[in-house]
Design a protein around this motif. Sequence first.
Motif, PDB file in Angstrom:
ATOM      1  N   ASP A 130      39.322  37.168  49.358  1.00 34.20           N
ATOM      2  CA  ASP A 130      39.464  38.290  48.448  1.00 34.20           C
ATOM      3  C   ASP A 130      38.487  38.117  47.287  1.00 34.20           C
ATOM      4  N   SER A 131      38.455  39.069  46.387  1.00 35.11           N
ATOM      5  CA  SER A 131      37.486  39.007  45.290  1.00 35.11           C
ATOM      6  C   SER A 131      37.728  37.804  44.391  1.00 35.11           C
ATOM      7  N   SER A 132      38.987  37.406  44.229  1.00 31.58           N
ATOM      8  CA  SER A 132      39.282  36.246  43.398  1.00 31.58           C
ATOM      9  C   SER A 132      38.687  34.981  44.003  1.00 31.58           C
ATOM     10  N   MET A 133      38.770  34.843  45.318  1.00 30.72           N
ATOM     11  CA  MET A 133      38.197  33.668  45.960  1.00 30.72           C
ATOM     12  C   MET A 133      36.675  33.678  45.852  1.00 30.72           C
ATOM     13  N   VAL A 134      36.066  34.846  45.959  1.00 29.35           N
ATOM     14  CA  VAL A 134      34.612  34.942  45.807  1.00 29.35           C
ATOM     15  C   VAL A 134      34.204  34.496  44.404  1.00 29.35           C
ATOM     16  N   ARG A 135      34.959  34.913  43.387  1.00 29.08           N
ATOM     17  CA  ARG A 135      34.647  34.475  42.020  1.00 29.08           C
ATOM     18  C   ARG A 135      34.777  32.961  41.897  1.00 29.08           C
ATOM     19  N   ASN A 136      35.792  32.390  42.520  1.00 31.27           N
ATOM     20  CA  ASN A 136      35.954  30.940  42.485  1.00 31.27           C
ATOM     21  C   ASN A 136      34.749  30.247  43.088  1.00 31.27           C
ATOM     22  N   THR A 227      34.600  39.453  53.442  1.00 34.70           N
ATOM     23  CA  THR A 227      33.719  38.731  52.519  1.00 34.70           C
ATOM     24  C   THR A 227      32.693  39.672  51.907  1.00 34.70           C
ATOM     25  N   VAL A 228      32.147  40.562  52.722  1.00 36.95           N
ATOM     26  CA  VAL A 228      31.141  41.514  52.236  1.00 36.95           C
ATOM     27  C   VAL A 228      31.725  42.412  51.156  1.00 36.95           C
ATOM     28  N   VAL A 229      32.897  42.973  51.433  1.00 38.86           N
ATOM     29  CA  VAL A 229      33.523  43.887  50.468  1.00 38.86           C
ATOM     30  C   VAL A 229      33.913  43.145  49.186  1.00 38.86           C
ATOM     31  N   SER A 230      34.497  41.950  49.331  1.00 39.32           N
ATOM     32  CA  SER A 230      34.905  41.181  48.154  1.00 39.32           C
ATOM     33  C   SER A 230      33.691  40.783  47.324  1.00 39.32           C
ATOM     34  N   PHE A 231      32.610  40.385  47.987  1.00 41.50           N
ATOM     35  CA  PHE A 231      31.390  40.021  47.263  1.00 41.50           C
ATOM     36  C   PHE A 231      30.814  41.235  46.537  1.00 41.50           C
ATOM     37  N   ALA A 232      30.866  42.403  47.186  1.00 37.95           N
ATOM     38  CA  ALA A 232      30.370  43.617  46.542  1.00 37.95           C
ATOM     39  C   ALA A 232      31.212  43.975  45.321  1.00 37.95           C
ATOM     40  N   GLN A 233      32.518  43.777  45.424  1.00 36.13           N
ATOM     41  CA  GLN A 233      33.384  44.068  44.283  1.00 36.13           C
ATOM     42  C   GLN A 233      33.054  43.180  43.090  1.00 36.13           C
ATOM     43  N   THR A 235      30.052  41.515  42.540  1.00 31.28           N
ATOM     44  CA  THR A 235      28.666  41.585  42.076  1.00 31.28           C
ATOM     45  C   THR A 235      28.193  42.996  41.754  1.00 31.28           C
ATOM     46  N   LEU A 236      28.575  43.975  42.564  1.00 34.77           N
ATOM     47  CA  LEU A 236      28.068  45.325  42.381  1.00 34.77           C
ATOM     48  C   LEU A 236      28.926  46.168  41.457  1.00 34.77           C
ATOM     49  N   LYS A 237      30.238  45.943  41.510  1.00 36.52           N
ATOM     50  CA  LYS A 237      31.136  46.748  40.679  1.00 36.52           C
ATOM     51  C   LYS A 237      30.796  46.648  39.190  1.00 36.52           C
ATOM     52  N   PRO A 238      30.505  45.444  38.661  1.00 33.67           N
ATOM     53  CA  PRO A 238      30.135  45.373  37.232  1.00 33.67           C
ATOM     54  C   PRO A 238      28.864  46.138  36.897  1.00 33.67           C
ATOM     55  N   ILE A 239      27.963  46.321  37.893  1.00 34.88           N
ATOM     56  CA  ILE A 239      26.718  47.044  37.634  1.00 34.88           C
ATOM     57  C   ILE A 239      26.996  48.526  37.411  1.00 34.88           C
ATOM     58  N   PHE A 240      27.882  49.073  38.234  1.00 33.56           N
ATOM     59  CA  PHE A 240      28.183  50.497  38.144  1.00 33.56           C
ATOM     60  C   PHE A 240      29.322  50.794  37.170  1.00 33.56           C
ATOM     61  N   LYS A 241      30.080  49.765  36.849  1.00 35.36           N
ATOM     62  CA  LYS A 241      31.159  49.937  35.887  1.00 35.36           C
ATOM     63  C   LYS A 241      30.849  49.068  34.669  1.00 35.36           C
TER      64      LYS A 241
END
Length: 587
Positions: A130-136, A227-233, A235-241
């Motif tokens: 999930d996105s939390s694991m990607v951040r870790n 993994t792709v979706v979580s990584f996008a959330q 890395t990419l979400k902060p760019i657009f938000k």
Amino acid sequence: MFPGRGDAIAAVALPMSDSVSAADAAPPHAGRRWRWPVLQLSPRTVAGVLVLWCTLLLNQALWHKLAGLADFSDPWMLRRAVMAVLVGCATYLWFMLWSWPRLRRGAWSAILVLSAVVQYYMLHYGMVMDSSMVRNVMQTNFTEGMALFSPLMLVHVAVFAGLPVLWLYRGVRWQESRGRRAWGLSALAVLLALGTLLGGSVAMYRQLAPLIRNHTEIRFLINPLATVVSFAQVTLKPIFKPNRPFRAITEGAALGSSYGAASAVAAATHKPPLLVLVVGETTRADHFGLNGYPRDTTPELAARQVINWRQAWSCGTNTLASVPCMFSHLGKSGYEGRKFEYGSLMDVLQAAGLGVDWLDNQAGCKGVCDRIPHAQADQVATPAEVKQWCKDGECLDQLMVGLLDQRLQALPEAARSKGAVLVLHQMGSHGPAYYRRSSAQTKQFKPECTTHVTSDCSHAELVNVYDNSMRETDLFLARTIDWLQKKQDQYATALMYVSDHGESLGENGLYLHGLPYAIAPDTQKHVPWVLWPGSLQARTGMKEACARSGVDQRITHDNYFHTVLGMLDVRSPLYKPELDMLATCRS
């Protein structure tokens, strides 16, 4: 409904041409007695073969999970077959996105390697991406990251990614196809996959909706799309938000009446406070001796008669989630739904006039100490201290005990004369290399697991090595308390310890930590919390007997911010006495 479905569909692009490059069209080298069998295939066909490999062999964690669910079983495995078709179609759309000439081989190889690595950790540690694991993963330092590598992982990647990558480079020659026909065939393949995905999802909605709702971890097991979706959330979400704007919380922070010259507190107890806050790491409550664990993992704390709360629960299941949350005034729900970034407890204490410092033996304070003095323990220790307590880039927590005098004296004299708060952020029982978390003195339980591949060890060995790390934490806390006792002629001292989250040790096939909070087992959320009240309690008239009478109350990290303010008699508009678990015990 499926992770990555919307992203993959929205981003699907078709290759302009299936034409071959000179390198692709080159025949195998002449003169070899044995030639690798080469097939002339279109990119869309090769993508289909690789997707079949991914769906069947790189989603083993998903299929194992579904096989064990009573609410998704059927005698002919038709539901799982349909699920495989839907996963395959979604994955095919992702592969076709990268099917452009000169890009496809490298991109597809990277997808296969990533999928094999992720599957290894899913199968051997019970992780979900999930996105939390990607951040870790993104915030893990080099030493912690290397502890997760092993020869077995390399073998796993070589088999499940190396074989298809080798075939992709040595066994495939692109079939020449140009113009509208290439566009048409590629469009037909994409539309067929898209239509099957949408139609199958609608047809299976009655079965899939409750499945995903009741077992939310399933969406994070779809490999590699999760993994792709979580990584996008991440890395990419902060760019657009846009990033959340920062709001300070220091307005109105002040020292309470116990600091005044006319205080009613007796002169003997009117010494400046010295509070050590220990942020524990990966300690689970059910292995804490003071909580009734059959093994005596906390003999030193028991000897020092600390107050131990037995029902304490964390804000998250990983450091990145828990540490900022526990130092926040918002509480778990408020912190997770916040629209602004706020200052922390440490900012309030510093603004009130106390000297504050953060000493880290972990991979950073996750933003909590950004505006106060802070340091990494091994960076401020002497070479002799590093040699004594550190090995292979990691240090035992006892290194920080020897640095306490240094950190205290480094505080500004004006602030230190009013009081000081020192935070020690442990390495604690951080896995998977548990055997590095204890010294020879605390290795009481043997044989212990001596590898970071926890699934290679028996459960008994894993429990032994984890319990040894608990003994090390017990000794570290005891020595910190002993240091505070030596300071009681100058300060009113106390120590509070609470872990950031717990740990799984193979129960139900789960290892380590970091599962989404809603589905994580209690072993990752139930944590120890202790207080050595020392002489600080006299400043605010806290009755120790009263505090001990409430050790079975349920508390959470939401109580941390307000309890610390109450212990130190620091006033703030954000203070909530109902969340101060010691408020009713003060006169």
